[in-house]
Design a protein around this motif. Sequence first.
Motif, PDB file in Angstrom:
ATOM      1  N   GLU A 132      49.444  41.366  29.684  1.00  0.00           N
ATOM      2  CA  GLU A 132      48.875  40.624  29.444  1.00  0.00           C
ATOM      3  C   GLU A 132      49.172  40.044  27.690  1.00  0.00           C
ATOM      4  O   GLU A 132      49.124  39.088  27.530  1.00  0.00           O
ATOM      5  N   LYS A 133      49.691  40.912  26.825  1.00  0.00           N
ATOM      6  CA  LYS A 133      50.272  40.819  25.933  1.00  0.00           C
ATOM      7  C   LYS A 133      51.533  39.706  25.537  1.00  0.00           C
ATOM      8  O   LYS A 133      51.823  38.986  25.087  1.00  0.00           O
ATOM      9  N   GLN A 134      52.220  40.102  27.035  1.00  0.00           N
ATOM     10  CA  GLN A 134      53.632  39.369  27.057  1.00  0.00           C
ATOM     11  C   GLN A 134      53.041  37.295  27.975  1.00  0.00           C
ATOM     12  O   GLN A 134      53.307  37.080  26.972  1.00  0.00           O
TER      13      GLN A 134
ATOM     14  N   LYS B 136      39.408  41.725  29.918  1.00  0.00           N
ATOM     15  CA  LYS B 136      40.390  40.863  30.672  1.00  0.00           C
ATOM     16  C   LYS B 136      39.362  39.616  30.743  1.00  0.00           C
ATOM     17  O   LYS B 136      38.538  39.485  31.213  1.00  0.00           O
ATOM     18  N   LEU B 137      40.605  38.922  30.533  1.00  0.00           N
ATOM     19  CA  LEU B 137      39.981  37.149  30.012  1.00  0.00           C
ATOM     20  C   LEU B 137      39.502  36.183  31.359  1.00  0.00           C
ATOM     21  O   LEU B 137      38.121  35.742  31.589  1.00  0.00           O
ATOM     22  N   ASP B 138      40.104  36.411  31.996  1.00  0.00           N
ATOM     23  CA  ASP B 138      40.510  35.403  33.608  1.00  0.00           C
ATOM     24  C   ASP B 138      39.855  36.124  35.081  1.00  0.00           C
ATOM     25  O   ASP B 138      40.356  36.203  35.763  1.00  0.00           O
ATOM     26  N   GLY B 139      39.383  37.409  34.715  1.00  0.00           N
ATOM     27  CA  GLY B 139      39.165  38.560  36.199  1.00  0.00           C
ATOM     28  C   GLY B 139      40.012  39.111  36.887  1.00  0.00           C
ATOM     29  O   GLY B 139      39.746  39.799  37.378  1.00  0.00           O
TER      30      GLY B 139
ATOM     31  N   ASN C 229      43.173  41.793  37.123  1.00  0.00           N
ATOM     32  CA  ASN C 229      43.704  42.886  36.487  1.00  0.00           C
ATOM     33  C   ASN C 229      44.834  43.010  35.947  1.00  0.00           C
ATOM     34  O   ASN C 229      45.920  44.128  37.204  1.00  0.00           O
ATOM     35  N   PHE C 230      45.524  42.867  35.784  1.00  0.00           N
ATOM     36  CA  PHE C 230      47.230  42.908  34.238  1.00  0.00           C
ATOM     37  C   PHE C 230      47.275  44.198  33.693  1.00  0.00           C
ATOM     38  O   PHE C 230      46.578  44.163  32.812  1.00  0.00           O
TER      39      PHE C 230
END
Length: 75
Positions: free
Chosen positions: A13-15, A2-5, A7-8
């Motif tokens: 995230e890939k899209q 989780k790059l930005d904290g 929760n996706f």
Amino acid sequence: MKLDGLNFPTEFEKQLDSAFKTAFNDKPGEMVVDYLRRLTLDSTCMPGANTNEVLMREGARWVVGIILERIHRGR
């Protein structure tokens, strides 16, 4: 990771990473990335800078770091 904290779902995230890659993949996009890098990552505060300026610059660096990482992960 989780790059930005936030929760996706993994697929989102890939899209999102792919969207960042697409948005910054041409010459104008590269110019924008270069400008953002110079403005934030390649600059420093002058001695005696106040706390607010330092915190503002660190926040900007965090955002640009996320942009750069999403571009990288989208490739």
